[in-house]
Every structure is written in C-alpha cells, then in structure tokens.
Design an enzyme around this catalytic site. Structure first.
Site, PDB file in Angstrom:
ATOM      1  N   GLY A   1       7.667   2.258   3.581  1.00  0.00           N
ATOM      2  CA  GLY A   1       7.294   3.237   2.556  1.00  0.00           C
ATOM      3  C   GLY A   1       5.864   3.712   2.706  1.00  0.00           C
ATOM      4  N   ARG A  25       4.588   6.461   3.511  1.00  0.00           N
ATOM      5  CA  ARG A  25       4.263   7.828   3.062  1.00  0.00           C
ATOM      6  C   ARG A  25       4.073   7.892   1.550  1.00  0.00           C
ATOM      7  NH1 ARG A  25       6.888  11.269   7.133  1.00  0.00           N
ATOM      8  NH2 ARG A  25       5.471  11.019   8.896  1.00  0.00           N
ATOM      9  N   TYR A  82      15.920   1.682 -13.077  1.00  0.00           N
ATOM     10  CA  TYR A  82      14.880   1.257 -12.128  1.00  0.00           C
ATOM     11  C   TYR A  82      14.550  -0.225 -12.344  1.00  0.00           C
ATOM     12  CZ  TYR A  82      10.251   1.182  -9.907  1.00  0.00           C
ATOM     13  OH  TYR A  82       9.166   0.874  -9.131  1.00  0.00           O
ATOM     14  N   LYS A  99      14.768  -3.403  -9.732  1.00  0.00           N
ATOM     15  CA  LYS A  99      13.591  -4.203  -9.368  1.00  0.00           C
ATOM     16  C   LYS A  99      13.769  -5.678  -9.735  1.00  0.00           C
ATOM     17  CE  LYS A  99      11.189  -1.372  -7.116  1.00  0.00           C
ATOM     18  NZ  LYS A  99      10.889  -1.675  -5.695  1.00  0.00           N
ATOM     19  N   PRO A 114       3.105  -4.599 -10.155  1.00  0.00           N
ATOM     20  CA  PRO A 114       1.934  -3.821 -10.557  1.00  0.00           C
ATOM     21  C   PRO A 114       2.139  -3.080 -11.869  1.00  0.00           C
ATOM     22  CG  PRO A 114       2.974  -2.842  -8.624  1.00  0.00           C
ATOM     23  CD  PRO A 114       3.797  -4.025  -9.007  1.00  0.00           C
ATOM     24  N   ASN A 142       1.000   0.334 -14.310  1.00  0.00           N
ATOM     25  CA  ASN A 142       1.093   1.760 -13.953  1.00  0.00           C
ATOM     26  C   ASN A 142      -0.013   2.107 -12.952  1.00  0.00           C
ATOM     27  OD1 ASN A 142       2.875   1.565 -16.156  1.00  0.00           O
ATOM     28  ND2 ASN A 142       2.502   3.680 -16.746  1.00  0.00           N
ATOM     29  N   LEU A 143       0.384   2.713 -11.841  1.00  0.00           N
ATOM     30  CA  LEU A 143      -0.556   2.995 -10.745  1.00  0.00           C
ATOM     31  C   LEU A 143      -0.904   4.470 -10.680  1.00  0.00           C
ATOM     32  CD1 LEU A 143       1.328   0.908  -8.063  1.00  0.00           C
ATOM     33  CD2 LEU A 143      -0.758   0.240  -9.279  1.00  0.00           C
ATOM     34  N   ARG A 197      -0.971   2.186 -22.390  1.00  0.00           N
ATOM     35  CA  ARG A 197      -0.650   1.879 -20.997  1.00  0.00           C
ATOM     36  C   ARG A 197      -1.894   1.321 -20.303  1.00  0.00           C
ATOM     37  NH1 ARG A 197       3.588   2.776 -22.768  1.00  0.00           N
ATOM     38  NH2 ARG A 197       5.320   4.042 -22.005  1.00  0.00           N
TER      39      ARG A 197
HETATM   40  O1  GFB Z   1       3.919   7.516 -16.877  1.00  0.00           O
HETATM   41  P1  GFB Z   1       5.168   7.735 -17.632  1.00  0.00           P
HETATM   42  O2  GFB Z   1       6.023   8.852 -17.172  1.00  0.00           O
HETATM   43  O3  GFB Z   1       6.076   6.461 -17.640  1.00  0.00           O
HETATM   44  O4  GFB Z   1       4.803   8.016 -19.180  1.00  0.00           O
HETATM   45  P2  GFB Z   1       6.169   5.042 -18.408  1.00  0.00           P
HETATM   46  C1  GFB Z   1       3.892   7.223 -19.901  1.00  0.00           C
HETATM   47  C2  GFB Z   1       3.673   7.801 -21.281  1.00  0.00           C
HETATM   48  O5  GFB Z   1       2.953   9.051 -21.159  1.00  0.00           O
HETATM   49  C3  GFB Z   1       4.932   8.138 -22.072  1.00  0.00           C
HETATM   50  C4  GFB Z   1       3.577  10.038 -21.931  1.00  0.00           C
HETATM   51  O6  GFB Z   1       4.718   7.816 -23.443  1.00  0.00           O
HETATM   52  C5  GFB Z   1       5.060   9.661 -21.896  1.00  0.00           C
HETATM   53  O7  GFB Z   1       5.766  10.292 -22.939  1.00  0.00           O
HETATM   54  N1  GFB Z   1       3.270  11.380 -21.389  1.00  0.00           N
HETATM   55  C6  GFB Z   1       2.500  12.315 -22.013  1.00  0.00           C
HETATM   56  C7  GFB Z   1       3.697  11.909 -20.221  1.00  0.00           C
HETATM   57  N2  GFB Z   1       2.460  13.454 -21.307  1.00  0.00           N
HETATM   58  C8  GFB Z   1       3.182  13.223 -20.173  1.00  0.00           C
HETATM   59  C9  GFB Z   1       3.502  14.049 -19.065  1.00  0.00           C
HETATM   60  O8  GFB Z   1       3.119  15.194 -18.951  1.00  0.00           O
HETATM   61  N3  GFB Z   1       4.256  13.463 -18.080  1.00  0.00           N
HETATM   62  C10 GFB Z   1       4.697  12.172 -18.164  1.00  0.00           C
HETATM   63  N4  GFB Z   1       5.430  11.660 -17.160  1.00  0.00           N
HETATM   64  N5  GFB Z   1       4.444  11.382 -19.239  1.00  0.00           N
HETATM   65  C11 GFB Z   1       7.389   4.495 -16.243  1.00  0.00           C
HETATM   66  C12 GFB Z   1       8.783   4.062 -15.880  1.00  0.00           C
HETATM   67  O9  GFB Z   1       7.320   4.372 -17.603  1.00  0.00           O
HETATM   68  O10 GFB Z   1       6.384   3.686 -15.676  1.00  0.00           O
HETATM   69  C13 GFB Z   1       8.921   3.803 -14.442  1.00  0.00           C
HETATM   70  O11 GFB Z   1       9.695   5.045 -16.339  1.00  0.00           O
HETATM   71  C14 GFB Z   1       7.781   2.977 -13.886  1.00  0.00           C
HETATM   72  O12 GFB Z   1      10.133   3.167 -14.219  1.00  0.00           O
HETATM   73  C15 GFB Z   1       6.445   3.511 -14.323  1.00  0.00           C
HETATM   74  O13 GFB Z   1       7.897   1.634 -14.272  1.00  0.00           O
HETATM   75  C16 GFB Z   1       5.277   2.676 -13.848  1.00  0.00           C
HETATM   76  O14 GFB Z   1       4.912   4.247 -18.319  1.00  0.00           O
HETATM   77  O15 GFB Z   1       6.696   5.230 -19.793  1.00  0.00           O
END
Ligand code: GFB
Length: 316
Positions: A13, A15, A138, A142, A165, A167-168, A211
């Site tokens: 992985g 890339r 997911y 995992k 990890p 959130n990255l 987060r």
């Molecule tokens: O990072 P995220 O998509 O995933 O969203 P998770 C984190 C929080 O940010 C949520 C808010 O409460 C979203 O509603 N948020 C606000 C946004 N604005 C935005 C936006 O424009 N885009 C996105 N994407 N979110 C993921 C898991 O969960 O974390 C995966 O779904 C993985 O499986 C990853 O584990 C690390 O932190 O909620």
C-alpha cells in the site's frame, strides 16, 4: 528487538498516505524496500499474492494497504470496505505465514472499538459493545485482521502484530469532498471558500464530536518503532492523547488557510461516534511518543496541498 538492517521489507500500500509515509521513513534505514503498485499486484487476489510473495520473499511486511475513507464513503460503499479489506488481510497474512515472513505489522484503526467505549479507549475495549453503525463494515474487517494476526501467532508462532492508529492526516491525504476524512475535507473547503470570497463554509454534523488527529509522519515513526521493539498478541493503540472538537478543528484550519468566513453546520449529515480518543499508554510505556503538534501538522499538510497542484486540486 527485531533487527531491520539489511532486511527485505515490503510496504504493502505504498501509494496510500500511510504507505508513502512509511517509505519516506524507511529511506533512513538500511533496508531493501519492496513495493508493488496495484496494477502489478492486486492484493485481493489470492493467487497473485502467493506468486508475488514466493518470488520476492520479503522478510518483514508493513500491511498498510486498505480501502479507507471518511464517514460518507464508509456508509456508501459497505461491500467494498468489508470485502476489499478482508481479502487483502487474509491473502497477505496467510501468504506471509506460508512463505516464512519473520515479522508483519497490520494497520487497523481506532474505529474498531465500540461506539460508546470508555475514554480514552484502552486496547481491552475491543469487542465489548456495539460498533458505530457508520463504520461497522470497515471495523469488522479490521477486527478480523487483528484476529488473524493473533490466530497465526497462537497456531503457528508467527510474529504478526497489529497497530490501531487514531484519525490520521498529512501529505498524500485524499482531498475529495465525497470520500475524504474530515481534516482534508475542511482544509479544501476553507481553501475553496477563500478563493471564491465565499462568506461561509459548510461543516457536516453538529461540530461537537471529538476526534484525535495524528500526523502520518509521526505514525510512520511509531510503526517502525513497534516493528523493531514490540512482539505480542495485544494490538497497540497509536495516538497523541490530544483531542479536539470538529468545530475547533475547523477554526484551526481556517487560521492555517487564512480564511475568515463563517462556519455553517449541516445537521443533515451524520456526526458518527461522539468521541474517539485512544489510550496510547501502552505505546508510551514502550518508549514512543509523537512529535508533531496539530498546528505544525496542519501547516505542513496545507503546504503539501498547495504544492501538489494540479493533483490535489483537480476536483476544485
Ligand atoms: O473523518 P470522518 O469522515 O470520520 O468524520 P470518522 C469525522 C467527523 O467530522 C464526523 C465531521 O462527525 C463528520 O460528520 N465532518 C464535518 C466531516 N465536516 C466534514 C466533512 O466535510 N467531511 C467529513 N468526512 N467529515 C472514520 C471512519 O470515522 O474515521 C473510518 O468512518 C475510519 O472507518 C476513520 O476509522 C479514521 O472519524 O467519524
């Protein structure tokens, strides 16, 4: 202590954001680095994986290949998130056993933990309650990966370990608004709003979820550290111990991008899990802690985003 020097190390992985950071980090080590692009090796294909492993015979593997995405992508592509990740893990872990790989590190995520876990979340919280519905596909893949590592260790004595990890983010992240995680999404939204002189930018959900964010270069360093110093059945959390609300993150991003419009919260979008702070005391007790602050990391990521035109901006 697992001695790296002179070893053939496969970054599966390379890339992706994590794989690329591992490659950057391993360039400082005396190792023979093996990589394979997805066009040359489909990790979901068992026969291809067996052939590749037999031919290349890596001594150690960082399994950073995965189908990943933010809250919307997880919800939209449940089959891909479950199937792709299960196949990649099963194929690589089984072939690693078959062809005598000495050490393997599987990358997971803190979303493997129950939605309402104690905070900070200890490794022992695994499988103690229901998962967050937006990412259960997911998470289940995992969790299966962690269990594969444990099972091969128990049955075959394989030195396979797993890291979870938080959130990255960082250089190489996905800035596509539909599929990305929150940090790159908000960075791109602030960037676009600034360019268009827009009075506001949209933040999904309430802005209240908490987060923890870690720069991917810190993670790569932690993974190399774990590969060299850790051997055990228990998976290991990798985090910073610092959490921030989504609203505060959006404000910090606005400052880095130099955008001073309003934040508008879109309540039709999901919040996901209310809080997700990893308990990284196991990693700290082993002797590792992070170096890059969120402030520095955001600046570094925005620099990368600007320099990566037109690639990172192709969707603008
Ligand atoms: O990072 P995220 O998509 O995933 O969203 P998770 C984190 C929080 O940010 C949520 C808010 O409460 C979203 O509603 N948020 C606000 C946004 N604005 C935005 C936006 O424009 N885009 C996105 N994407 N979110 C993921 C898991 O969960 O974390 C995966 O779904 C993985 O499986 C990853 O584990 C690390 O932190 O909620």
């Amino acid at each position: 202590m697992y001695e790296f020097s002179g070893q053939k190390i496969f970054v599966a992985g390379h890339r992706g954001m994590v794989g690329a950071a591992l490659v950057r980090r391993l360039e400082h080590e005396n190792v023979e680095l093996l990589t394979a692009s997805s066009g040359d090796l489909d990790l979901r294909d068992q026969a291809e994986v067996r052939r590749w492993m037999e031919k290349n015979k890596p001594q150690a593997i960082f399994l950073a290949a995965a189908k990943v995405g933010g809250i919307a992508a997880n919800d939209r592509f449940p089959a891909d998130f479950l199937y792709d990740n299960l196949m990649i893990e099963a194929n690589v872990i089984h072939a690693a056993h078959e062809f005598g790989v000495e050490k393997l590190l599987l990358l997971g995520s803190t979303c493997i933990y129950p939605k309402l876990s104690p905070q900070p979340i200890p490794e022992e919280a695994l499988l103690t309650g229901p998962l967050e519905p937006t990412n259960e596909w997911y998470a289940i893949a995992k969790i299966a990966g962690i269990k594969l590592c444990q099972a091969y260790r128990r049955q075959h004595g394989s030195d396979f370990i797993a890291a979870q990890p938080t959130n990255l983010y960082g250089p190489g992240d996905n800035f596509d608004l539909e599929t990305s995680h929150v940090l790159p999404a908000l960075m791109r939204k602030a960037h676009d709003a600034k360019r268009k002189n827009a009075p506001s930018m949209t933040v999904w959900g309430s802005g209240a979820p908490l987060r923890e964010f870690m720069h991917v270069d810190d993670l790569a360093d932690a993974l190399v550290f774990l590969m060299q110093t850790y051997s055990g059945e228990m998976h290991v959390n990798c985090g910073t111990g610092e959490e921030v609300s989504i609203q505060a993150l959006a404000e910090a991003i606005k400052a880095v991008v130099d955008y001073d419009g309003e934040l508008v919260f879109d309540a039709s979008k999901p919040d996901g899990t209310p809080r997700k702070l990893a308990d990284s005391s196991r990693l700290h007790a082993l002797g590792w802690s992070h170096a890059i602050s969120l402030q520095e990391g955001l600046a570094d990521t925005y620099r990368w985003f600007l320099e990566s035109e037109p690639d990172a901006l192709r969707f603008v």
